[in-house]
Design a protein around this motif. Structure first.
Motif, PDB file in Angstrom:
ATOM      1  N   PRO A   1       0.383  -1.150   0.089  1.00  0.00           N
ATOM      2  CA  PRO A   1      -0.430  -0.161   0.078  1.00  0.00           C
ATOM      3  C   PRO A   1       1.149   1.585   0.031  1.00  0.00           C
ATOM      4  CG  PRO A   1      -0.946  -1.248   1.301  1.00  0.00           C
ATOM      5  CD  PRO A   1       0.161  -1.653   1.348  1.00  0.00           C
ATOM      6  N   CYS A   2       0.013   2.591  -0.314  1.00  0.00           N
ATOM      7  CA  CYS A   2       1.049   3.734  -0.861  1.00  0.00           C
ATOM      8  C   CYS A   2       1.649   4.066   0.807  1.00  0.00           C
ATOM      9  CB  CYS A   2      -0.203   4.266  -1.147  1.00  0.00           C
ATOM     10  SG  CYS A   2      -0.009   6.128  -1.958  1.00  0.00           S
ATOM     11  N   ARG A   3       2.140   4.776   0.845  1.00  0.00           N
ATOM     12  CA  ARG A   3       2.550   5.094   2.564  1.00  0.00           C
ATOM     13  C   ARG A   3       2.824   6.833   2.206  1.00  0.00           C
ATOM     14  NH1 ARG A   3       6.106   0.874   3.042  1.00  0.00           N
ATOM     15  NH2 ARG A   3       7.879   1.709   2.049  1.00  0.00           N
ATOM     16  N   CYS A   4       2.352   7.614   1.161  1.00  0.00           N
ATOM     17  CA  CYS A   4       2.519   9.117   1.122  1.00  0.00           C
ATOM     18  C   CYS A   4       1.890   9.782   1.881  1.00  0.00           C
ATOM     19  CB  CYS A   4       1.755   9.617  -0.248  1.00  0.00           C
ATOM     20  SG  CYS A   4       2.938   8.822  -1.706  1.00  0.00           S
ATOM     21  N   GLU A   5       1.701  10.995   2.947  1.00  0.00           N
ATOM     22  CA  GLU A   5       1.465  11.690   2.839  1.00  0.00           C
ATOM     23  C   GLU A   5      -0.464  11.732   2.752  1.00  0.00           C
ATOM     24  OE1 GLU A   5       3.100  15.251   4.052  1.00  0.00           O
ATOM     25  OE2 GLU A   5       0.845  16.222   4.810  1.00  0.00           O
ATOM     26  N   PHE A   6      -1.316  11.576   4.250  1.00  0.00           N
ATOM     27  CA  PHE A   6      -2.592  11.294   3.125  1.00  0.00           C
ATOM     28  C   PHE A   6      -3.693  12.336   2.612  1.00  0.00           C
ATOM     29  CE2 PHE A   6      -7.122   9.624   2.723  1.00  0.00           C
ATOM     30  CZ  PHE A   6      -7.811  10.755   3.545  1.00  0.00           C
ATOM     31  N   ARG A   7      -3.836  12.761   1.269  1.00  0.00           N
ATOM     32  CA  ARG A   7      -4.553  13.829   0.961  1.00  0.00           C
ATOM     33  C   ARG A   7      -5.901  12.651  -0.098  1.00  0.00           C
ATOM     34  NH1 ARG A   7      -1.308  15.041  -4.711  1.00  0.00           N
ATOM     35  NH2 ARG A   7      -0.656  12.735  -5.503  1.00  0.00           N
TER      36      ARG A   7
ATOM     37  N   ARG B   1      -7.359   1.391   0.663  1.00  0.00           N
ATOM     38  CA  ARG B   1      -7.803   2.266   3.009  1.00  0.00           C
ATOM     39  C   ARG B   1      -7.615   3.990   1.994  1.00  0.00           C
ATOM     40  NH1 ARG B   1      -4.749  -0.699   7.570  1.00  0.00           N
ATOM     41  NH2 ARG B   1      -5.619  -1.886   6.524  1.00  0.00           N
ATOM     42  N   ARG B   2      -6.406   3.906   1.561  1.00  0.00           N
ATOM     43  CA  ARG B   2      -6.567   5.705   1.638  1.00  0.00           C
ATOM     44  C   ARG B   2      -7.986   5.861   0.563  1.00  0.00           C
ATOM     45  NH1 ARG B   2      -1.742   8.124   1.592  1.00  0.00           N
ATOM     46  NH2 ARG B   2      -1.978   9.769  -0.322  1.00  0.00           N
ATOM     47  N   ASP B   3      -8.208   5.148  -0.186  1.00  0.00           N
ATOM     48  CA  ASP B   3      -9.792   6.366  -1.290  1.00  0.00           C
ATOM     49  C   ASP B   3     -10.456   5.842  -0.250  1.00  0.00           C
ATOM     50  OD1 ASP B   3      -8.461   4.658  -4.152  1.00  0.00           O
ATOM     51  OD2 ASP B   3      -7.595   6.526  -3.236  1.00  0.00           O
ATOM     52  N   ALA B   4     -10.822   5.161   0.444  1.00  0.00           N
ATOM     53  CA  ALA B   4     -12.250   4.208   1.491  1.00  0.00           C
ATOM     54  C   ALA B   4     -12.107   5.748   2.512  1.00  0.00           C
ATOM     55  CB  ALA B   4     -12.668   3.096   2.058  1.00  0.00           C
ATOM     56  N   ARG B   5     -11.454   5.776   3.320  1.00  0.00           N
ATOM     57  CA  ARG B   5     -10.652   6.787   4.344  1.00  0.00           C
ATOM     58  C   ARG B   5     -11.027   8.536   3.353  1.00  0.00           C
ATOM     59  NH1 ARG B   5      -5.153   8.643   6.840  1.00  0.00           N
ATOM     60  NH2 ARG B   5      -5.827  10.649   8.013  1.00  0.00           N
ATOM     61  N   ARG B   6     -10.899   8.269   2.328  1.00  0.00           N
ATOM     62  CA  ARG B   6     -11.253   9.754   1.860  1.00  0.00           C
ATOM     63  C   ARG B   6     -13.017  10.408   1.699  1.00  0.00           C
ATOM     64  NH1 ARG B   6      -8.522   9.159  -2.769  1.00  0.00           N
ATOM     65  NH2 ARG B   6      -6.706   9.678  -2.181  1.00  0.00           N
TER      66      ARG B   6
ATOM     67  N   ALA C   1     -14.636  12.228  -2.803  1.00  0.00           N
ATOM     68  CA  ALA C   1     -13.230  13.111  -2.457  1.00  0.00           C
ATOM     69  C   ALA C   1     -12.831  12.688  -3.782  1.00  0.00           C
ATOM     70  CB  ALA C   1     -12.557  13.720  -0.920  1.00  0.00           C
ATOM     71  N   THR C   2     -12.654  11.038  -3.534  1.00  0.00           N
ATOM     72  CA  THR C   2     -11.744  10.593  -4.617  1.00  0.00           C
ATOM     73  C   THR C   2     -12.415  10.796  -6.314  1.00  0.00           C
ATOM     74  OG1 THR C   2     -11.418   8.752  -3.249  1.00  0.00           O
ATOM     75  CG2 THR C   2     -11.496   8.328  -5.368  1.00  0.00           C
ATOM     76  N   PHE C   3     -14.487  10.687  -6.067  1.00  0.00           N
ATOM     77  CA  PHE C   3     -14.512  11.261  -7.358  1.00  0.00           C
ATOM     78  C   PHE C   3     -13.958  13.139  -8.130  1.00  0.00           C
ATOM     79  CE2 PHE C   3     -17.110  12.433 -11.058  1.00  0.00           C
ATOM     80  CZ  PHE C   3     -17.291  13.579 -11.263  1.00  0.00           C
ATOM     81  N   ARG C   4     -14.325  14.426  -7.197  1.00  0.00           N
ATOM     82  CA  ARG C   4     -13.097  15.371  -6.284  1.00  0.00           C
ATOM     83  C   ARG C   4     -11.740  15.344  -7.223  1.00  0.00           C
ATOM     84  NH1 ARG C   4      -9.718  16.980  -3.464  1.00  0.00           N
ATOM     85  NH2 ARG C   4     -10.806  16.623  -1.897  1.00  0.00           N
ATOM     86  N   TRP C   5     -10.590  14.723  -6.472  1.00  0.00           N
ATOM     87  CA  TRP C   5      -9.294  14.242  -7.219  1.00  0.00           C
ATOM     88  C   TRP C   5      -9.764  13.775  -8.605  1.00  0.00           C
ATOM     89  CZ3 TRP C   5      -4.508  15.466  -6.240  1.00  0.00           C
ATOM     90  CH2 TRP C   5      -4.387  15.221  -4.575  1.00  0.00           C
ATOM     91  N   MET C   6     -10.675  12.282  -8.999  1.00  0.00           N
ATOM     92  CA  MET C   6     -10.468  12.575 -10.720  1.00  0.00           C
ATOM     93  C   MET C   6     -10.721  13.499 -11.601  1.00  0.00           C
ATOM     94  SD  MET C   6     -12.993   9.681 -12.097  1.00  0.00           S
ATOM     95  CE  MET C   6     -14.090  11.044 -12.738  1.00  0.00           C
ATOM     96  N   THR C   7     -11.455  14.216 -10.780  1.00  0.00           N
ATOM     97  CA  THR C   7     -11.841  15.425 -12.108  1.00  0.00           C
ATOM     98  C   THR C   7     -10.280  16.365 -12.016  1.00  0.00           C
ATOM     99  OG1 THR C   7     -13.710  14.967 -10.969  1.00  0.00           O
ATOM    100  CG2 THR C   7     -13.111  17.550 -12.547  1.00  0.00           C
TER     101      THR C   7
END
Lengths: 95, 95
Positions: A89-95, B16-21, B25-31
């Motif tokens: 899994p990615c270890r970047c700072e969460f964003r 895990r990051r995507d689910a947390r976000r 917000a993930t759609f916003r990132w894609m955009t």
């Protein structure tokens, strides 16, 4: 299905039309499909959602064909983990 | 690379990051990435263009993971030609 196979099939199916319509209009179409995806994310069932994901993927691939970009090659940046930190899994700072 | 393989790799890397976000917000990132693709289409070189196509594809796939959609299954609608007219090349009225 292989990404390259999808791209080749879409080229055969749509390239002539896409080239006639042009890059900007094809980008506009892709954006329209992103909007339809947004609506399906809001209130669509799983089948409608899959339909719209497929459409966005298809239009993205058509645009890649118009610009001579291999989506398969582009995807390899993600083949071994996060392109930024190298981990999965990615270890970047969460964003 | 197989579409399903890309989706599985991205799931391992980012789910895990995507689910947390979250979905929106993930759609916003894609955009945001679609916007970066637009800029690369306007003035980027071929390498920058490929980079942005890859990013849009990755974020689209991450979103599909969040919504439990198989992009591979979604792509099969396009496997044998145009889903609307059934032909390859497409024979739909030009648009």
């Amino acid at each position: 299905m292989d990404i390259a196979e999808l791209q080749a099939t879409l080229r055969k199916t749509y390239y002539r039309r896409d080239a006639r319509r042009g890059r900007d209009a094809t980008f506009r179409w892709m954006t329209e499909e992103v909007g339809e995806l947004a609506r399906a994310l809001r209130n669509g069932d799983q089948e409608e959602l899959a339909h719209e994901f497929g459409d966005v993927l298809a239009w993205l691939t058509s645009l890649a064909n118009l610009r001579g970009v291999s989506l398969d090659a582009a995807a390899t940046r993600y083949a071994d983990g996060c392109p930024r930190c190298g981990a999965s899994p990615c270890r970047c700072e969460f964003r």
